[in-house]
Write a protein that holds these residues in place. Structure first.
Motif, mmCIF file in Angstrom:
data_model
loop_
_atom_site.group_PDB
_atom_site.id
_atom_site.type_symbol
_atom_site.label_atom_id
_atom_site.label_comp_id
_atom_site.label_asym_id
_atom_site.label_seq_id
_atom_site.Cartn_x
_atom_site.Cartn_y
_atom_site.Cartn_z
ATOM 1 N N THR A 297 0.837 -1.212 0.000
ATOM 2 C CA THR A 297 0.000 0.000 0.000
ATOM 3 C C THR A 297 0.865 1.251 0.000
ATOM 4 O O THR A 297 0.594 2.211 -0.738
ATOM 5 C CB THR A 297 -0.930 0.005 1.227
ATOM 6 N N GLN A 298 1.916 1.241 0.800
ATOM 7 C CA GLN A 298 2.822 2.391 0.823
ATOM 8 C C GLN A 298 3.492 2.586 -0.533
ATOM 9 O O GLN A 298 3.663 3.717 -1.003
ATOM 10 C CB GLN A 298 3.881 2.198 1.913
ATOM 11 N N GLU B 95 2.215 1.712 -3.411
ATOM 12 C CA GLU B 95 1.177 2.236 -4.306
ATOM 13 C C GLU B 95 1.039 3.749 -4.117
ATOM 14 O O GLU B 95 0.866 4.494 -5.094
ATOM 15 C CB GLU B 95 -0.163 1.555 -4.016
ATOM 16 N N TYR B 96 1.130 4.209 -2.887
ATOM 17 C CA TYR B 96 0.969 5.633 -2.605
ATOM 18 C C TYR B 96 2.117 6.456 -3.190
ATOM 19 O O TYR B 96 1.892 7.519 -3.782
ATOM 20 C CB TYR B 96 0.880 5.877 -1.090
ATOM 21 N N ALA C 40 -4.129 11.033 -3.532
ATOM 22 C CA ALA C 40 -5.082 10.510 -2.538
ATOM 23 C C ALA C 40 -6.439 10.241 -3.177
ATOM 24 O O ALA C 40 -7.072 9.204 -2.910
ATOM 25 C CB ALA C 40 -5.223 11.500 -1.389
ATOM 26 N N CYS D 104 -6.274 7.110 -5.199
ATOM 27 C CA CYS D 104 -6.138 5.904 -4.356
ATOM 28 C C CYS D 104 -7.326 5.709 -3.422
ATOM 29 O O CYS D 104 -7.350 4.770 -2.624
ATOM 30 C CB CYS D 104 -4.859 6.003 -3.524
ATOM 31 N N GLN E 124 -6.233 12.681 1.998
ATOM 32 C CA GLN E 124 -4.878 13.179 1.796
ATOM 33 C C GLN E 124 -4.000 13.006 3.052
ATOM 34 O O GLN E 124 -2.842 12.596 2.945
ATOM 35 C CB GLN E 124 -4.942 14.637 1.350
ATOM 36 N N LEU F 288 -2.796 9.326 3.184
ATOM 37 C CA LEU F 288 -1.738 9.046 2.217
ATOM 38 C C LEU F 288 -0.430 9.698 2.644
ATOM 39 O O LEU F 288 0.637 9.057 2.602
ATOM 40 C CB LEU F 288 -2.162 9.541 0.828
ATOM 41 N N GLN G 283 1.282 7.751 5.447
ATOM 42 C CA GLN G 283 1.907 6.502 5.016
ATOM 43 C C GLN G 283 3.191 6.757 4.223
ATOM 44 O O GLN G 283 4.162 6.013 4.347
ATOM 45 C CB GLN G 283 0.915 5.686 4.180
ATOM 46 N N VAL G 284 3.197 7.813 3.414
ATOM 47 C CA VAL G 284 4.417 8.163 2.675
ATOM 48 C C VAL G 284 5.510 8.565 3.664
ATOM 49 O O VAL G 284 6.671 8.157 3.544
ATOM 50 C CB VAL G 284 4.157 9.295 1.662
#
Length: 311
Positions: free
Chosen positions: A4-5, A7-8, A22, A25, A29, A32, A35-36
């Motif tokens: 998932t990270q 993908e972000y 965001a 996905c 926001q 996302l 996680q980034v």
């Protein structure tokens, strides 16, 4: 580190915006961004320069994001293995297609494809060659239907058919008075062509063996890249244009009288399905190719006696 990270960060790189990434996905926001940030903390490096607008990846971020795309692609192959074993073609297929091919292929194959593969969701964008190439490289599109060759080392081309070009001339054109024509017969001063950015424009100029802008009609621009507009310009304003052969299917008898074929070897274009080298969704793309092949005439399935135009 999670998929998932990955993908972000790929989404942020693709859209160069945390807000847009965001949205694409389907998360908020802040979620996302958190996680980034967590991934950056785990790796101990900054992936994006947030001080710039649009957001840009750092030097090391470029390499990590490229590897993330590879890892995500490999993870998708697990789903393909399961799909293959189930012997059912299903999923989402995102296709880019150029405007000079789209109206002559899509309406003819859509219904048959949907009926044969009801579990496939086909999403199609009509775009220029340059846009499709860029989105294939970013992984936004699964495949493109383009005129080739492209000479792009990161992409693979699967030729599907070879389509002749023909002239479409008004009764006042010099071409109308000839039964069969050669490129030398074309007067660029009376030819309507597409605007810059469309590969067919360059192919037409190559047929004429002149790489220069047209004269006489240069105060017009065809921003839609519409071949249909070219035909109407000839019908209503005289002159002539060059059409792909599939565009003749819906012409009236009166319009067909305006068509002039080239002497052999006839100028033609190669139309291919274009994919990334490590492409996914093989069965869906193969199904799309087969549906196109069922539609196109037999004479278009080989390139004998054709002079293929590049751009």
């Amino acid at each position: 580190m999670t998929l998932t990270q990955l993908e972000y960060i790929v989404a942020v790189d693709t859209y160069r915006s945390f807000v847009t990434a965001a949205e694409k996905c389907f998360v908020t926001q802040p979620t996302l961004s958190m996680q980034v940030q967590k991934l950056e903390d785990t790796l101990g490096v900054k992936l994006f320069d947030r001080s710039k607008q649009p957001v840009t990846p750092t030097e090391i971020g470029v390499d990590i994001i490229n590897q993330a795309r590879v890892l995500l692609g490999e993870s998708e192959k697990i789903k393909e293995i399961i799909s293959d074993r189930q012997k059912e073609i299903s999923g989402e297929l995102k296709v880019g297609i150029i405007p000079t091919v789209s109206p002559y292929i899509l309406p003819k194959i859509m219904q048959g494809f949907i009926q044969k593969y009801p579990q496939v969701k086909l999403i199609v964008w009509e775009q220029t060659t340059e846009q499709i190439i860029q989105q294939l490289k970013l992984g936004i599109l699964d495949c493109g239907i383009l005129s080739t060759p492209l000479h792009e080392s990161s992409l693979t081309e699967i030729p599907v058919f070879y389509e002749n070009f023909v002239a479409y001339a008004s009764k006042h054109s010099k071409l109308y008075k000839k039964k069969n024509i050669s490129p030398d017969d074309i007067d660029m001063e009376e030819i309507w062509v597409l605007n810059e950015g469309h590969c067919m424009r360059e192919q037409v100029l190559n047929i004429c063996q002149r790489r220069r802008a047209t004269q006489g009609f240069q105060h017009f621009e065809y921003n839609t890249g519409s071949v249909e507009t070219l035909k109407r310009m000839v019908d209503q304003n005289n002159g002539a244009t060059i059409l792909p052969e599939l565009a003749l299917a819906d012409l009236s008898d009166k319009q067909l009288d305006r068509v002039r074929y080239f002497k052999s070897p006839e100028p033609a274009r190669e139309v291919s399905i274009v994919i990334q080298r490590n492409f996914l969704k093989r069965r869906m793309i193969e199904a799309l190719k087969n549906e196109i092949l069922e539609f196109v005439p037999k004479r278009m399935k080989n390139k004998k006696k054709k002079d293929l135009m590049e751009f």
